[in-house]
Design a protein around this motif. Structure first.
Motif, PDB file in Angstrom:
ATOM      1  N   THR A  96       0.844  -1.197   0.000  1.00 38.01           N
ATOM      2  CA  THR A  96       0.000   0.000   0.000  1.00 38.01           C
ATOM      3  C   THR A  96       0.875   1.240   0.000  1.00 38.01           C
ATOM      4  OG1 THR A  96      -1.746  -1.177   1.191  1.00 38.01           O
ATOM      5  CG2 THR A  96      -1.842   1.238   1.204  1.00 38.01           C
ATOM      6  N   GLU A  97       0.696   2.055  -1.032  1.00 37.21           N
ATOM      7  CA  GLU A  97       1.432   3.302  -1.148  1.00 37.21           C
ATOM      8  C   GLU A  97       0.594   4.453  -0.582  1.00 37.21           C
ATOM      9  OE1 GLU A  97       3.924   2.357  -5.252  1.00 37.21           O
ATOM     10  OE2 GLU A  97       2.190   3.684  -5.357  1.00 37.21           O
ATOM     11  N   ASN A  98       1.215   5.273   0.243  1.00 37.01           N
ATOM     12  CA  ASN A  98       0.600   6.510   0.719  1.00 37.01           C
ATOM     13  C   ASN A  98       1.287   7.629  -0.053  1.00 37.01           C
ATOM     14  OD1 ASN A  98      -0.644   8.572   2.073  1.00 37.01           O
ATOM     15  ND2 ASN A  98       0.547   8.341   3.936  1.00 37.01           N
ATOM     16  N   LEU A  99       0.612   8.119  -1.079  1.00 32.53           N
ATOM     17  CA  LEU A  99       1.208   9.113  -1.968  1.00 32.53           C
ATOM     18  C   LEU A  99       1.229  10.480  -1.277  1.00 32.53           C
ATOM     19  CD1 LEU A  99       2.467   9.418  -4.754  1.00 32.53           C
ATOM     20  CD2 LEU A  99       0.186   9.929  -5.644  1.00 32.53           C
ATOM     21  N   GLU A 100       2.389  10.824  -0.732  1.00 30.50           N
ATOM     22  CA  GLU A 100       2.546  12.075   0.009  1.00 30.50           C
ATOM     23  C   GLU A 100       3.018  13.219  -0.874  1.00 30.50           C
ATOM     24  OE1 GLU A 100       4.613  11.406   3.888  1.00 30.50           O
ATOM     25  OE2 GLU A 100       4.555   9.305   3.230  1.00 30.50           O
ATOM     26  N   TYR A 101       3.716  12.889  -1.968  1.00 31.29           N
ATOM     27  CA  TYR A 101       4.286  13.893  -2.859  1.00 31.29           C
ATOM     28  C   TYR A 101       3.960  13.490  -4.295  1.00 31.29           C
ATOM     29  CZ  TYR A 101       7.155  14.253   1.338  1.00 31.29           C
ATOM     30  OH  TYR A 101       7.579  14.356   2.632  1.00 31.29           O
TER      31      TYR A 101
END
Length: 149
Positions: A96-101
């Motif tokens: 699971t990727e948490n796209l912060e940028y």
């Protein structure tokens, strides 16, 4: 234990205790190059892989980042470059990727879960990309090859 027995066991004990049970580097960690990609929305599947672009994904123990740019050296347009990253979690085969940028701020602060499969130097990730405010809701399958030094 006498002195001679101790001298006989000393090399074996040092070899035994020098063995480490340090866990191996997880196979997900590394640099990956995108080699194919598809998107499925409703009953329609299309290739989203653009051979005129090159994309790599770099994954370390806690974070991921991806860089995508036009292959042509004559194309210097900023719109031809995309990049993003953030923290990720991995539980069994669920990545699971948490796209912060991201270069497009509307995608930031969204989580995207994928089922991953790694065989040899190939990583395949399949999951749903959903960004409600952009009307995006599709299944993607991306295939990467490990970049060797």
């Amino acid at each position: 234990m006498n002195y001679k027995t101790l001298l006989l066991w000393l090399p074996f004990s040092s070899a035994f205790f020098s063995c480490s049970n340090t866990p191996a580097t997880p196979p997900l960690i590394g640099t990956w190059e995108l080699v194919s990609a598809t998107s499925t929305e409703k009953d329609s599947t299309v290739s989203t892989f653009d051979p005129m672009h090159k994309m790599i994904k770099i994954i370390n123990a806690t974070h991921f980042a991806f860089l995508n740019h036009a292959v042509s050296k004559n194309d210097s347009s900023a719109t031809r470059f995309r990049a993003g990253g953030g923290k990720y979690t991995l539980a069994d085969s669920v990545y699971t990727e948490n796209l912060e940028y991201f270069t497009d701020k509307a995608w930031e602060n969204n989580k995207f879960s994928f089922v991953i499969k790694i065989e040899g130097d190939t990583l395949v990730q399949k999951g749903v990309e959903k960004v409600e405010k952009l009307g995006i809701d599709h299944i993607i399958i991306e295939k990467y090859k490990r970049v060797n030094d």
